[in-house]
Design a protein around this motif. Structure first.
Motif, short mmCIF file in Angstrom:
data_model
loop_
_atom_site.label_atom_id
_atom_site.label_comp_id
_atom_site.label_asym_id
_atom_site.label_seq_id
_atom_site.Cartn_x
_atom_site.Cartn_y
_atom_site.Cartn_z
N PHE A 33 0.84 -1.20 0.00
CA PHE A 33 0.00 0.00 0.00
C PHE A 33 0.87 1.26 0.00
O PHE A 33 1.96 1.26 0.58
N TYR A 35 0.21 5.27 1.20
CA TYR A 35 -0.65 6.25 1.84
C TYR A 35 0.07 7.59 1.87
O TYR A 35 1.29 7.65 1.87
N GLN A 37 -0.05 11.02 4.49
CA GLN A 37 -0.54 11.45 5.79
C GLN A 37 -0.39 12.95 5.91
O GLN A 37 0.72 13.48 5.79
N GLY A 40 -4.60 16.41 10.38
CA GLY A 40 -6.05 16.55 10.41
C GLY A 40 -6.79 15.68 9.43
O GLY A 40 -8.02 15.57 9.49
N LEU A 41 -6.06 15.02 8.53
CA LEU A 41 -6.72 14.18 7.51
C LEU A 41 -6.42 12.70 7.71
O LEU A 41 -6.97 11.86 6.99
N GLY A 42 -5.55 12.38 8.62
CA GLY A 42 -5.23 10.98 8.85
C GLY A 42 -4.45 10.38 7.68
O GLY A 42 -3.74 11.08 6.96
N LEU A 43 -4.59 9.09 7.51
CA LEU A 43 -3.92 8.38 6.42
C LEU A 43 -4.92 8.15 5.29
O LEU A 43 -6.02 7.65 5.52
N LEU A 45 -5.43 6.41 1.45
CA LEU A 45 -4.87 5.42 0.56
C LEU A 45 -4.74 5.98 -0.86
O LEU A 45 -5.71 6.46 -1.43
N LYS A 57 -6.75 1.49 -7.50
CA LYS A 57 -6.74 2.86 -7.01
C LYS A 57 -7.32 2.92 -5.60
O LYS A 57 -8.23 2.18 -5.26
N GLY A 58 -6.75 3.84 -4.83
CA GLY A 58 -7.31 4.10 -3.52
C GLY A 58 -8.21 5.32 -3.57
O GLY A 58 -8.86 5.58 -4.58
N ASP A 59 -8.19 6.08 -2.48
CA ASP A 59 -9.07 7.24 -2.39
C ASP A 59 -8.58 8.44 -3.19
O ASP A 59 -9.36 9.25 -3.67
N LEU A 90 3.68 7.12 3.34
CA LEU A 90 3.91 5.89 4.09
C LEU A 90 3.59 4.68 3.22
O LEU A 90 2.53 4.61 2.59
N GLN A 104 -1.32 -4.38 8.98
CA GLN A 104 -0.41 -3.75 8.03
C GLN A 104 0.86 -3.32 8.75
O GLN A 104 0.80 -2.78 9.86
N PHE A 106 4.06 -0.90 8.54
CA PHE A 106 4.42 0.35 7.88
C PHE A 106 5.93 0.57 7.83
O PHE A 106 6.67 0.17 8.74
N GLY A 107 6.35 1.24 6.78
CA GLY A 107 7.72 1.72 6.71
C GLY A 107 7.86 3.02 7.50
O GLY A 107 6.87 3.55 8.01
N GLN B 9 -10.48 14.67 18.68
CA GLN B 9 -9.32 14.85 17.81
C GLN B 9 -8.05 14.94 18.66
O GLN B 9 -7.00 14.44 18.27
N GLN B 33 -9.32 -2.48 13.01
CA GLN B 33 -7.96 -2.55 13.51
C GLN B 33 -7.63 -1.23 14.21
O GLN B 33 -8.18 -0.18 13.86
N TYR B 35 -4.27 1.17 15.49
CA TYR B 35 -2.84 1.45 15.33
C TYR B 35 -2.45 2.60 16.24
O TYR B 35 -3.27 3.48 16.54
N HIS B 42 6.02 5.84 12.79
CA HIS B 42 5.04 5.35 11.84
C HIS B 42 3.98 4.54 12.58
O HIS B 42 4.21 4.10 13.71
N PRO B 43 2.81 4.35 11.97
CA PRO B 43 1.76 3.57 12.66
C PRO B 43 2.21 2.14 12.93
O PRO B 43 2.83 1.50 12.09
N PHE B 88 -5.15 5.47 15.83
CA PHE B 88 -6.00 5.39 14.65
C PHE B 88 -6.81 4.10 14.68
O PHE B 88 -6.27 3.04 15.00
N LYS B 99 -8.23 -3.42 1.79
CA LYS B 99 -8.04 -1.97 1.63
C LYS B 99 -8.72 -1.31 2.82
O LYS B 99 -9.93 -1.44 3.01
N PHE B 102 -8.80 4.66 7.14
CA PHE B 102 -8.35 5.03 8.48
C PHE B 102 -9.20 6.17 9.02
O PHE B 102 -9.61 7.07 8.29
N GLY B 103 -9.43 6.12 10.32
CA GLY B 103 -10.02 7.26 11.00
C GLY B 103 -9.03 8.41 11.03
O GLY B 103 -7.86 8.24 10.72
N THR B 104 -9.51 9.57 11.42
CA THR B 104 -8.67 10.76 11.44
C THR B 104 -7.68 10.77 12.60
O THR B 104 -6.76 11.57 12.63
#
Lengths: 115, 112
Positions: A33, A35, A37, A40-43, A45, A57-59, A90, A104, A106-107, B9, B33, B35, B42-43, B88, B99, B102-104
């Motif tokens: 994957f 992503y 980051q 305020g918007l999170g992660l 995809l 495709k992701g979002d 990420l 998942q 993450f790197g 938040q 899940q 994280y 990183h998460p 998260f 796929k 993720f939440g904010t």
């Protein structure tokens, strides 16, 4: 231990440049994957790959493309970098087995600045 | 489209106080899940919940998955400075795929 590595921790590029971000995982995971980051918007995809040469495709795929020629490597390409692509990128990988999703990994992330 | 919202938040607590973050999905999730991302890190995966009404504990952390599988919570008892970070939740974009959306995130700050 699963290890996901990314080619750079920090990158500064100019507007219009072609940018390659590389990700390598060492656990023979099927899924990989990308992503981004943002505060305020999170992660969010960008792209997902479930096998070599396969991608979905992701979002937010606009302005990005990906390549997966080998199972362990997943590249994110910014065809013509723009300032709104300044972000933390990420990479992650996961196992996929019998229609069950797994965690998942993450790197460390690449902080890209486009000037 | 599908949304996963987290509240609050931000949360600032004194060390030793409890903390809870809530995750709400607009659609039913096959699993959820959680994280944790430390500042500058990183998460890192904490846990996955699959069953309706499931409750799992990891030391001072308690995770719950709602009966309708549309919400979840993470509760930390007696916070410590090592709990600092952003938490998260994440659920599959499509039921039973890998796929995730993720939440904010909820950023937790713990004052000694």
């Amino acid at each position: 231990d699963v290890k996901v590595t990314q080619s750079s921790r920090y990158l500064v590029k100019r507007t219009g440049e072609k940018v390659f971000l590389e990700c390598v995982q060492d656990m023979d995971h099927e899924n990989m994957f990308w992503y981004r980051q943002d505060p305020g918007l999170g992660l969010r995809l960008i792209y997902f790959s479930y096998d070599v040469k396969m991608k979905e495709k992701g979002d937010i795929p606009e302005g990005y493309s990906v390549s997966r020629e080998k199972k362990e490597r997943f590249s994110l390409i910014l065809e013509s970098a723009s300032t709104n692509q300044t972000s933390m990128y990420l990479c992650a990988s996961s196992l996929w087995f019998e229609k069950t999703s797994y965690e998942q990994y993450f790197g460390p992330g690449t902080r890209l600045t486009v000037t | 489209g599908q949304q996963v919202m987290q509240i609050p938040q931000y949360q600032h607590v004194q060390e030793g106080e409890d903390f809870t973050t809530y995750c709400n999905s607009s659609t039913t999730l096959s699993n959820i899940q959680w994280y944790k991302q430390r500042p500058g890190g990183h998460p890192v995966f904490l846990i996955q919940l699959v069953k309706s009404g499931e409750v799992k504990k990891q030391k001072r952390l308690t995770f719950q998955f709602g009966e309708a599988k549309k919400n979840s919570s993470l509760h930390i008892t007696a916070t410590q400075t090592t709990d600092v970070g952003t938490y998260f939740c994440a659920g599959p974009i499509v039921y039973n795929t890998d796929k995730l959306i993720f939440g904010t995130g909820t950023r937790l700050q713990v004052f000694p």
